[in-house]
Design an enzyme around this catalytic site. Structure first.
Site: not given
Length: 130
Positions: A96-97
């Site tokens: 997700t980063c």
């Protein structure tokens, strides 16, 4: 989160904008897997699209101005579909980063859809470090 979706409603997600502002790693746009992926996303309900976005980016909301403004850790980071190994048993994962959706290579659209929906409904709140 699911509570956030209930409280604030399901956002309107423009799949054409999402697709236009996405990149691929290990795939090209006309690979069957990419064609299947976007067909499946088009067929999803708005709630399922929001769950996929949440699973892949950590947010169920499209940024102001559209997907061209999607942020990663510290800067604009496009959504990317990252090619995994050929394996009909694996579920997709995400970083997700980095707005990275890591997708195994599936042998059919039906299997891809099943695994994709399983991942976003059952695995949308787990995290991996990769």
């Amino acid at each position: 989160t699911e509570l956030g979706l209930l409280v604030s409603g399901v956002p309107k997600i423009d799949v054409a904008d999402w697709k236009a502002n996405s990149t691929m790693v290990g795939f090209v746009a006309d690979d069957p897997e990419i064609v299947w992926f976007w067909e499946i996303v088009e067929e999803m309900s708005q709630e399922e699209k929001a769950m996929l976005l949440q699973f892949s980016t950590g947010s169920s909301r499209v940024p102001s101005g559209g997907f061209c403004n999607l942020r990663g850790v510290d800067s604009i980071t496009p959504f990317s579909i990252v090619k995994g190994v050929a394996d009909d048993e694996r579920l997709p994962t995400a970083s997700t980063c980095f707005n990275a959706f890591k997708m195994p290579v599936y042998s059919s659209k039906a299997i891809m859809k099943e695994k994709l929906l399983s991942a976003i409904t059952c695995g949308s709140y787990g995290f991996t470090f990769a």
